[in-house]
Design a protein around this motif. Structure first.
Motif, mmCIF file in Angstrom:
data_model
loop_
_atom_site.group_PDB
_atom_site.id
_atom_site.type_symbol
_atom_site.label_atom_id
_atom_site.label_comp_id
_atom_site.label_asym_id
_atom_site.label_seq_id
_atom_site.Cartn_x
_atom_site.Cartn_y
_atom_site.Cartn_z
ATOM 1 N N ALA A 126 9.898 3.585 2.920
ATOM 2 C CA ALA A 126 10.928 3.658 1.883
ATOM 3 C C ALA A 126 10.372 3.175 0.551
ATOM 4 C CB ALA A 126 12.150 2.827 2.290
ATOM 5 N N PHE A 127 9.464 2.191 0.602
ATOM 6 C CA PHE A 127 8.829 1.725 -0.632
ATOM 7 C C PHE A 127 7.836 2.762 -1.148
ATOM 8 C CE2 PHE A 127 10.511 -2.130 1.192
ATOM 9 C CZ PHE A 127 10.997 -2.792 0.077
ATOM 10 N N ASN A 128 7.304 3.566 -0.256
ATOM 11 C CA ASN A 128 6.547 4.738 -0.677
ATOM 12 C C ASN A 128 7.444 5.646 -1.503
ATOM 13 O OD1 ASN A 128 6.095 7.777 -0.048
ATOM 14 N ND2 ASN A 128 4.103 6.915 0.453
ATOM 15 N N GLY A 129 8.687 5.817 -1.042
ATOM 16 C CA GLY A 129 9.651 6.629 -1.778
ATOM 17 C C GLY A 129 9.976 6.055 -3.142
ATOM 18 N N VAL A 130 10.024 4.714 -3.227
ATOM 19 C CA VAL A 130 10.261 4.075 -4.528
ATOM 20 C C VAL A 130 9.127 4.428 -5.484
ATOM 21 C CG1 VAL A 130 10.452 1.865 -5.729
ATOM 22 C CG2 VAL A 130 11.611 2.185 -3.543
ATOM 23 N N GLY A 131 7.892 4.446 -4.975
ATOM 24 C CA GLY A 131 6.750 4.811 -5.805
ATOM 25 C C GLY A 131 6.846 6.244 -6.313
ATOM 26 N N LEU A 173 0.829 -1.206 0.000
ATOM 27 C CA LEU A 173 0.000 0.000 0.000
ATOM 28 C C LEU A 173 0.860 1.251 0.000
ATOM 29 C CD1 LEU A 173 -2.671 -1.085 2.654
ATOM 30 C CD2 LEU A 173 -2.781 -1.318 0.157
ATOM 31 N N PHE A 174 2.009 1.198 0.673
ATOM 32 C CA PHE A 174 2.885 2.359 0.727
ATOM 33 C C PHE A 174 3.428 2.691 -0.661
ATOM 34 C CE2 PHE A 174 2.600 1.170 5.081
ATOM 35 C CZ PHE A 174 2.829 2.326 5.813
ATOM 36 N N PHE A 175 3.727 1.671 -1.444
ATOM 37 C CA PHE A 175 4.167 1.925 -2.817
ATOM 38 C C PHE A 175 3.049 2.589 -3.611
ATOM 39 C CE2 PHE A 175 4.338 0.803 -7.290
ATOM 40 C CZ PHE A 175 5.632 1.179 -7.634
ATOM 41 N N LEU A 176 1.811 2.122 -3.402
ATOM 42 C CA LEU A 176 0.675 2.651 -4.162
ATOM 43 C C LEU A 176 0.479 4.141 -3.952
ATOM 44 C CD1 LEU A 176 -2.161 -0.026 -3.883
ATOM 45 C CD2 LEU A 176 -0.879 0.640 -5.914
ATOM 46 N N TRP A 177 0.489 4.575 -2.687
ATOM 47 C CA TRP A 177 0.233 6.011 -2.502
ATOM 48 C C TRP A 177 1.490 6.838 -2.763
ATOM 49 C CZ3 TRP A 177 -1.044 3.661 2.545
ATOM 50 C CH2 TRP A 177 -0.090 3.868 3.547
#
Length: 479
Positions: free
Chosen positions: A164-169, A37-41
């Motif tokens: 951090a995976f949010n940051g990748v997104g 979900l963090f990647f998605l947003w």
């Protein structure tokens, strides 16, 4: 119909499920699923920053009007975090909120389809508002879930790794934008159609993910679990009425100021580099933004690693201070120097949002779900500060000078970093959670209820489903 009964979406908050006492191994699957979900947003947020400049060019709108995208997106957050999503969270639990948020995200993406095709900026803002409600719902559940699912002493590390995976997104989205949105198609209509297909793909993916969440065995964490955790660490503040949870309200204020500044800087980044750096068009600016977001993601991985050896509140204070130090020169510097200052600022922004969430929720106990809504509601700063920055940019005809706006909000957020390090009422609660053995050692050994349960469950305690075994421990009605 048995499969639907097995995956019930309701559980009492007056029951202990033991999910707040999961070991690191037991919490891996639910944490990995929620991390998606963090990647998605992050991807959605990165798209928004890119579309801001894209619509300025294809629809011929001003910088201040284009900030309506950020206003619609982040303005939806308090409606979700303090309204519908928080109500579902308190009455049904985390899993229903995940599914609800994904469905809203998908609906908003579908609504965006005709709005983009008909070049309706107002309609697209409405679609973004629906998407913002979906993502606000996901953040209302996902951020606190990561802080409480697993050993409490590693809460800041867990949420920063996931973020951090949010940051990748946020890195992937500007790269996509530079090659798809700003592609030289020869006509604006074809360029907008490219945006349209991206949102259709998003809708398909999130609806599929909602189905995955429904059938996944996600351990539920109740108010009773959190009250037990706060009691065991001797750091609980839930003995006081909710209105006296001053640390929580200060954290929400800091989140409002910080998030507003972060969103404003990212939203104005492409404008900044195209204005201050020679021979830089919007496509190149979008790639520079991807690089800056890469620094942001790197900062989160680095910050998470440092927190393994240094107390999170120290790292938080250091990063917050350096944001102020490096955003200031971007106001007067130009070209590569000014852009470099923004790169470094984004690097140090990285761990601030999730660390405020983790520190702000410390000791809330039975108020954890309600309190998380206030902290996530602080994200609405992203609807306030970008319009201020763009209004200042239009007035001064300079995005660089307008960077003084996020600087002021960084200073306001800095007050929380100072308090959590130097005010005992803030500092002591944070430190007690970093030394607790819950989820690390057999913290339940002296718990009579655990001994009874262990005798019944035997070897099954290591399974993911085991935390879902519930028992009444608090006869009081839910707050």
């Amino acid at each position: 119909m048995k499969i639907f009964k097995k995956n019930s979406l309701k559980i009492s908050d007056n029951k202990r499920t033991r999910a707040a006492e999961l070991t690191l191994r037991e919490s891996i699957y639910p944490l990995c699923l929620v991390t998606i979900l963090f990647f998605l947003w992050g991807f959605s947020y990165g798209l928004l920053d890119t579309l801001n400049k894209h619509f300025q060019e294809t629809l011929n709108i001003t910088r201040s009007r284009s900030s309506g995208l950020q206003a619609a997106y982040f303005g939806a957050y308090p409606l979700a975090s303090l309204g519908h999503a928080n109500w579902i969270l308190r009455h049904y639990g985390y899993k229903p909120v995940f599914i609800w948020g994904l469905c809203l995200y998908g609906i908003g993406s579908l609504v965006a389809w005709p709005c983009i095709l008909h070049r309706s900026f107002g309609g697209f803002c409405a679609a973004i508002f629906i998407i913002g409600n979906g993502l606000g719902s996901l953040e209302t559940a996902a951020n606190p879930y990561l802080t409480v699912c697993g050993p409490p002493r590693y809460a800041e590390i867990r949420i920063n790794v996931a973020q951090a995976f949010n940051g990748v997104g946020t890195v992937v989205a500007p790269v996509l934008g530079s090659y798809v949105f700003f592609k030289n198609t020869g006509e604006d209509l074809q360029s907008l159609k490219n945006v349209q297909w991206v949102y259709l793909a998003i809708a398909c993916f999130v609806f599929l993910l909602a189905v995955v969440f429904y059938f996944s065995p996600i351990p539920e964490i109740t108010d009773a679990d959190m009250a037990f955790q706060a009691e065991e660490t001797h750091a609980g503040t839930d003995v006081k009425p909710f209105r006296k949870q001053y640390r929580l309200f200060h954290a929400a204020f800091a989140q409002f100021c910080y998030t507003g500044a972060q969103v404003a800087i990212a939203g104005a980044f492409i404008n900044y580099v195209t204005e201050t750096r020679e021979n830089t068009d919007s496509a190149l600016g979008a790639r520079f933004l991807a690089g800056a977001q890469g620094a942001f993601a790197l900062g989160r991985f680095a910050g998470s690693a440092i927190m393994k050896f240094v107390r999170p509140r120290y790292v938080f204070l250091c990063y917050m201070t350096l944001c102020i130090v490096f955003i200031a020169p971007s106001i007067t510097q130009r070209g590569n120097t000014g852009m470099s200052m923004l790169y470094i600022t984004l690097f140090f922004e990285s761990i601030i949002f999730p660390t405020i969430v983790a520190l702000g929720m410390r000791g809330l106990g039975k108020y954890s779900k309600k309190g998380s809504g206030y902290i996530v509601g602080g994200v609405s700063g992203g609807a306030v500060v970008p319009p201020l920055l763009f209004a200042a940019s239009d007035a001064q005809n300079s995005t660089a000078k307008a960077m003084s706006v996020p600087l002021a909000f960084f200073v306001a957020a800095w007050t929380y970093a100072l308090c959590v390090n130097f005010v005992p009422a803030y500092r002591d609660v944070a430190d007690k959670f970093t030394t607790t053995k819950i989820g690390v050692e057999n913290a339940q050994a002296n718990d009579e209820e655990s001994q009874v349960r262990d005798g019944v469950m035997g070897e099954e305690i290591g399974k993911v489903e085991s935390p879902m075994q519930t028992e009444h421990v608090d006869p009081e009605k839910k707050m």
